[in-house]
Structures are given as C-alpha cells and as structure tokens.
Scaffold this motif. Structure first.
Motif, PDB file in Angstrom:
ATOM      1  N   TYR A   9       5.660 -12.556   1.649  1.00  0.00           N
ATOM      2  CA  TYR A   9       6.983 -12.208   0.872  1.00  0.00           C
ATOM      3  C   TYR A   9       7.306 -10.802   1.201  1.00  0.00           C
ATOM      4  N   GLN A  63      12.785 -16.690   1.213  1.00  0.00           N
ATOM      5  CA  GLN A  63      12.586 -15.440   0.305  1.00  0.00           C
ATOM      6  C   GLN A  63      12.685 -16.085  -1.059  1.00  0.00           C
ATOM      7  N   GLN A  64      13.461 -17.183  -1.313  1.00  0.00           N
ATOM      8  CA  GLN A  64      13.568 -17.942  -2.630  1.00  0.00           C
ATOM      9  C   GLN A  64      12.329 -18.581  -2.829  1.00  0.00           C
ATOM     10  N   ASP A 100      12.903  -9.823   0.840  1.00  0.00           N
ATOM     11  CA  ASP A 100      13.592 -10.282  -0.136  1.00  0.00           C
ATOM     12  C   ASP A 100      14.482  -9.124  -0.623  1.00  0.00           C
ATOM     13  N   GLU A 101      15.723  -8.968  -1.228  1.00  0.00           N
ATOM     14  CA  GLU A 101      16.270  -8.088  -2.201  1.00  0.00           C
ATOM     15  C   GLU A 101      15.754  -7.994  -3.410  1.00  0.00           C
ATOM     16  N   ARG A 136       9.434 -16.100  -3.691  1.00  0.00           N
ATOM     17  CA  ARG A 136       9.589 -15.276  -4.811  1.00  0.00           C
ATOM     18  C   ARG A 136       9.230 -16.421  -5.869  1.00  0.00           C
ATOM     19  N   SER A 181       9.117 -11.073   4.422  1.00  0.00           N
ATOM     20  CA  SER A 181      10.399 -11.776   4.191  1.00  0.00           C
ATOM     21  C   SER A 181      11.670 -10.731   3.889  1.00  0.00           C
ATOM     22  N   PRO A 183      16.849 -16.747   3.883  1.00  0.00           N
ATOM     23  CA  PRO A 183      16.956 -16.842   2.557  1.00  0.00           C
ATOM     24  C   PRO A 183      16.261 -18.071   1.784  1.00  0.00           C
TER      25      PRO A 183
END
Length: 336
Positions: free
Chosen positions: A232, A187-188, A237-238, A191, A235, A184
């Motif tokens: 990315y 991902q953050q 990410d949503e 992003r 990862s 998490p």
C-alpha cells in the motif's frame, strides 16, 4: 488644422505592436513544435508496438520449435518448465537469471497471441492449486494480463481481494503487479483491504460498507499481513495517512503491521501520528516487552518531531523496559 503625430508618439505605438507580433510568432512556433513532437511521439509509440509484435511472434515461433505443441499449448508447456526455476529461493545463479529471461520471453510470446490465448490460460489455471502451484499461477497471471489487459486486470483484482486462487502470497504478487498495471485501482483495493482486514481475518461490519462478499478463508494472511501495508505504501495512495492512522487506532492488528505503519507515517512526517505512537509505546500490543517495537515507536517520534521529542524521550528513559531501549534512548538524547 491637425498636426502630424510626433516621431516619439509613433515609436511608442509601434513598440508594443512589435512585441505583440513577436509574441504571436513565438507562440505559433512553439505550437508547431509541440505538434511535431506529439506526432513524433505517436509515431514512435506505433513503431514500438509494431516492433514488439514482430519480436513476440518471432519469439513464439522459436519457442514452438523446441516444444511438443503449437500456439498457446507450446507456451504453456514452457511456462510450466520455467516458472519454478524463476523462484529465487529455489534456483542458484546463473540458472536463475536464465530462467527469468526465458520466462519474460514466454510472456512476450503470449502477448503476440492476444485474446486467443485467454481460454487456454484460464483452463490451465483451473487445474492448479495455490498451495501446490504458486509459481506457475503467478506466471499464468502475468500471461493473462499480457494477452488481455482488461480481463487480466480484472483477474488480478479478484486475486488481490481473495476471491480467486486464494493465497496470501498470490495476493501480494497481485498487489505489486496491479500497481504497475493500474495504480489507481491498486490503491483503492489495498486501501479497502487495510480498512476491512487484519491478521485475524475479515471485519464483516466494515466489509459490509463496500457491499462485497467475504473472501475465501484461504486468502487470509494470518502471518505476514504487514505485507499489505508495504504494498500500500508503494502504491502512493493520496489517502495513505488517513488509512494508516486508522490501522494504528485499532487493537485488532499485530505488532509487525503496526510497526510498518509507524515507519511509513514517520517517513511522511505525519504529526497526527504522534499521540497515537506515544500511546502505543506506553501500551504496546499484547502487553509484551518488545525492544524492536519500542525502538520503532521512539525512532518514529524522533523522525516526526526532532528535538521536540526530547521531553518524551527523557520520560521514556526513566521507565525503559530493556537494556536495548535504554541504550537507544541514551544515544538519541546525546545527538538531539
């Protein structure tokens, strides 16, 4: 006078009761088994931790026997030796595999020392320069994470953001390592990087939204910024589609970065990307004829739209900018 209940009525009452009792018994049995499985899992985890600790201590003692020092200094000595050998571009097989195995043993030995090794690792990092000691710094970051997962994770964050040990290659290494350690958080941060940076550097206005300082200029990826896109995507990410669409919509990004975004969005069948990809095909970055970029756009449209992409492809064939693109379009139109 009250008449006795009929046998049929008794059976109709007892049947649901029997089912309820059976379900309750089954639920109790499942609960007990679940508790037993949880207990066994916890016991296995405890045993695994204990075995790792013993193995780490044994490995450390074995390494110390062949080193000039003891404790962290002995492991740092071995790390300096094996770090450059564990670089695939510099070491041939089977030496490379032996170096990887030895490097993993050093990291395991560091883990057995715990936080006592944190300061020696940081002292050694302070002596190194990213442009000259890239391989050793990578392994020291692994060692820092092994001896103190919390502080080591924070250090990886600082490296990924370009604040400590500034180097594009180290940032990419930190990205992959942080994905494994704290997905998490990775991902953050990735992003944030894609929304505030490009191959040209930092967009200070966008960075101001995060209230963060400007990274070291030596950490900027003038070449290879597309690697941030690749990490990315890995990862998971949503917010991936939204972020990649933002990247596609900005003129500051280089051709390769845009290509990687198109590939990722095509893999996800992102319909919102279609008009942006069509616009990019019509007006490619820096207005240069680039068959690879053109076919990437066209392939992305085909993956997303399938047969519905045919009208656009037919129009593109009339204005193809190279023989390579012409042949690609002809082959695709035959199969759609």
């Amino acid at each position: 006078m009250t008449s006795p209940a009929s046998p049929m009525a008794s059976r109709s009452f007892l049947a649901p009761l029997a089912v309820a009792v059976a379900l309750a018994a089954l639920a109790t049995l499942v609960w007990r088994q679940s508790q037993q499985v949880t207990a066994l899992r916890d016991e296995a985890a405890t045993l695994h931790t204990a075995v790792d600790r013993v193995l780490g201590e044994v490995t450390r003692m074995r390494i110390e026997q062949s080193a000039t020092g003891k404790g962290p200094q002995a492991l740092l000595e071995k790390l300096r030796v094996y770090a450059p050998l564990a670089a695939t571009s510099r070491t041939a097989e089977p030496d490379y595999q032996n170096a990887l195995k030895s490097m993993d043993e050093v990291i395991l030995a560091f883990r057995s020392l715990g936080t006592d090794a944190w300061k020696p690792i940081q002292d050694r990092l302070a002596q190194l320069r990213p442009d000259q000691h890239h391989d050793e710094i990578k392994q020291l970051l692994r060692a820092a994470l092994a001896v103190d997962p919390k502080q080591g994770g924070n250090l990886l964050e600082q490296v990924l953001l370009g604040y400590q040990h500034p180097s594009p290659k180290l940032r990419w290494f930190a990205a992959g390592t942080l994905i494994e350690h704290d997905k998490p958080k990775a991902q953050q941060l990735l992003r944030r990087i894609l929304r505030t940076e490009s191959h040209r550097g930092i967009d200070t206005d966008r960075l101001a939204v995060y209230g963060a300082p400007i990274p070291d200029l030596n950490a900027m990826a003038g070449n290879g910024f597309s690697n941030f896109v690749n990490w990315y995507v890995k990862s998971g990410d949503e917010e991936m589609e939204e972020t990649l669409l933002q990247v596609l919509g900005r003129t500051m990004h280089d051709t390769v970065t845009i290509q990687e975004c198109i590939k990722a969005l095509a893999d996800r069948k992102c319909a919102r990307a279609v008009p942006i990809i069509e616009k990019l095909y019509a007006n490619p970055p820096v207005q240069q004829d680039n068959a690879i970029f053109d076919t990437t756009c066209l392939r992305g449209l085909i993956e997303i739209r399938g047969k519905e992409a045919r009208p656009f492809l037919e129009q593109a064939l009339l204005k193809a900018r190279s023989d390579t693109v012409t042949k690609f379009l002809q082959e695709q139109l035959k199969t759609l």
